[in-house]
Design an enzyme around this catalytic site. Structure first.
Site, mmCIF file in Angstrom:
data_model
loop_
_atom_site.group_PDB
_atom_site.id
_atom_site.type_symbol
_atom_site.label_atom_id
_atom_site.label_comp_id
_atom_site.label_asym_id
_atom_site.label_seq_id
_atom_site.Cartn_x
_atom_site.Cartn_y
_atom_site.Cartn_z
ATOM 1 N N ASN A 9 32.214 41.078 32.777
ATOM 2 C CA ASN A 9 33.046 42.640 32.452
ATOM 3 C C ASN A 9 34.003 41.251 32.379
ATOM 4 O O ASN A 9 34.375 40.319 33.395
ATOM 5 C CB ASN A 9 32.833 42.981 33.986
ATOM 6 C CG ASN A 9 34.206 43.833 33.165
ATOM 7 O OD1 ASN A 9 35.089 43.553 32.555
ATOM 8 N ND2 ASN A 9 34.793 44.647 34.805
ATOM 9 N N TRP A 10 34.549 41.039 30.773
ATOM 10 C CA TRP A 10 35.654 40.132 30.882
ATOM 11 C C TRP A 10 36.722 40.946 30.991
ATOM 12 O O TRP A 10 37.458 39.737 30.727
ATOM 13 C CB TRP A 10 35.402 39.662 29.133
ATOM 14 C CG TRP A 10 34.351 38.603 28.757
ATOM 15 C CD1 TRP A 10 33.450 38.146 29.479
ATOM 16 C CD2 TRP A 10 33.834 37.937 27.143
ATOM 17 N NE1 TRP A 10 32.643 37.500 29.315
ATOM 18 C CE2 TRP A 10 32.981 37.282 27.694
ATOM 19 C CE3 TRP A 10 34.440 38.030 26.242
ATOM 20 C CZ2 TRP A 10 32.671 36.116 26.309
ATOM 21 C CZ3 TRP A 10 34.282 37.686 25.430
ATOM 22 C CH2 TRP A 10 32.871 36.580 25.229
ATOM 23 N N GLU A 97 38.811 49.163 38.994
ATOM 24 C CA GLU A 97 40.467 49.204 37.747
ATOM 25 C C GLU A 97 40.511 50.644 36.695
ATOM 26 O O GLU A 97 42.043 50.462 37.032
ATOM 27 C CB GLU A 97 40.339 47.737 36.887
ATOM 28 C CG GLU A 97 40.370 46.291 38.637
ATOM 29 C CD GLU A 97 39.809 45.614 37.657
ATOM 30 O OE1 GLU A 97 39.340 45.360 36.499
ATOM 31 O OE2 GLU A 97 39.227 44.139 38.143
ATOM 32 N N GLU A 167 30.172 47.958 43.861
ATOM 33 C CA GLU A 167 31.800 46.851 43.563
ATOM 34 C C GLU A 167 32.411 47.219 44.284
ATOM 35 O O GLU A 167 33.626 48.311 44.215
ATOM 36 C CB GLU A 167 31.905 46.845 42.199
ATOM 37 C CG GLU A 167 31.255 46.666 40.972
ATOM 38 C CD GLU A 167 32.020 45.922 39.603
ATOM 39 O OE1 GLU A 167 31.455 44.764 39.439
ATOM 40 O OE2 GLU A 167 32.544 46.563 39.257
ATOM 41 N N GLY A 173 37.945 40.531 42.765
ATOM 42 C CA GLY A 173 38.480 39.154 42.124
ATOM 43 C C GLY A 173 39.118 38.811 42.734
ATOM 44 O O GLY A 173 40.128 37.624 43.073
ATOM 45 N N GLY A 234 31.982 39.336 37.291
ATOM 46 C CA GLY A 234 33.790 39.461 36.159
ATOM 47 C C GLY A 234 34.528 38.214 36.011
ATOM 48 O O GLY A 234 33.830 37.454 35.436
ATOM 49 N N GLY A 235 35.243 37.590 36.852
ATOM 50 C CA GLY A 235 35.535 35.997 36.332
ATOM 51 C C GLY A 235 35.304 35.079 36.219
ATOM 52 O O GLY A 235 34.910 34.570 35.045
HETATM 53 P P1 PGA Z 1 34.840 39.413 39.461
HETATM 54 O O1 PGA Z 1 34.865 41.191 39.201
HETATM 55 O O2 PGA Z 1 33.195 39.147 39.216
HETATM 56 O O3 PGA Z 1 35.713 39.189 39.386
HETATM 57 O O4 PGA Z 1 35.209 39.945 40.900
HETATM 58 C C1 PGA Z 1 33.868 42.187 39.530
HETATM 59 C C2 PGA Z 1 33.920 43.217 38.656
HETATM 60 O O5 PGA Z 1 35.542 43.439 38.033
HETATM 61 O O6 PGA Z 1 33.209 43.876 37.422
#
Ligand code: PGA
Length: 254
Positions: A9-10, A97, A167, A173, A234-235
């Protein structure tokens, strides 16, 4: 046998040239490692979708969001028809988010699920508790409620394409990952919820991904949990090499 999935997930990161370079690198990596057992998805921002899709050979591109109306006066929104027009058929729904920053309600999330499933899309539905909820010991009931609010209008047959992503909001994050015990017990809880509310057959079919600070350092132990079927990254998905390492960890395990 449940599908093993690693998805990136960018969020609101990268530009078109980055997307093209990333696709080339990931294609090469997936080709040379002969990736067969893991389904790989990447979710770029809207403006990058077309470039990413045109260049993705050994992985699939999906959208991070859409608006659940067919067309009309919804300035700034993108419909599922418009995603279909780009030959896409995977979407993320219910990411924390979107729930928190953009006030997406349970009802709206269910509407999005309807729209996605109706249009033959594969939805990745995200669920997860905040730190407060966990500290108060309500995380299991909170997750059950999120699942019920999103899924109670469907039958097992309609949900065959569904993918879930657990999640925990406190892990996204933050660099803090759920422990293997925390991940496994919640994934088990989710699978029992699916068994009790739908069927064992459906529960055994739906892949449940873990997301939240998952990276190449911790993926091995997380993916070793029997009920963790992959990751939503994510990251660590912004860099093709790192992302490929996570995919290879999944490939090595299963
Ligand atoms: P993260 O994000 O790996 O940067 O913690 C995961 C996500 O929100 O899907």
């Amino acid at each position: 046998m449940r599908k093993k999935i690693v998805a990136g997930n960018w969020k609101m990161n990268l530009l078109k040239d980055d997307a093209i370079r990333f696709a080339e690198e990931l294609n090469q990596g997936l080709f040379s490692t002969d990736n067969r057992t893991t389904d790989v998805f990447v979710f770029p921002g809207f403006t990058l979708l077309e470039a990413a899709r045109q260049n993705a050979e050994y992985f699939k591109i999906g959208a991070q969001n859409f608006y659940p109306k067919q067309s009309g006066a919804f300035t700034g929104e993108v419909s599922i028809e418009q995603l279909k027009d780009l030959n896409l058929d995977v979407v993320i729904i219910g990411h924390s988010e979107r729930r928190i920053l953009f006030n997406e309600s349970n009802q709206f999330i269910q509407e999005k699920l309807f729209s996605a499933l109706d249009n033959d899309f594969t939805p990745i539905l995200c669920i997860g508790e905040t730190l407060d909820v966990r500290n108060n010991g309500h995380h299991f009931s909170f997750i059950s409620e999120q699942l019920a609010a999103a899924l109670n209008a469907f039958n097992a047959h309609q949900l065959e394409k569904l993918i879930l992503a657990y999640e925990p909001v406190w892990a996204i994050g933050t660099g803090i990952t759920a422990s293997t015990e925390q991940a496994e017990e919640m994934h088990c809880h989710i699978r029992s919820w699916l068994t009790n509310n739908f069927s064992l057959e459906l529960a055994e079919k739906i892949s449940i991904l873990y997301g939240g600070s998952c990276n190449e350092m911790n993926a091995k132990e997380l993916f070793s949990c029997p009920n963790v079927d992959g990751g939503l990254i994510g990251g660590a998905s912004l860099n093709a090499k790192q992302f490929l390492s996570i995919i290879n960890i999944m490939n090595g395990l299963f």
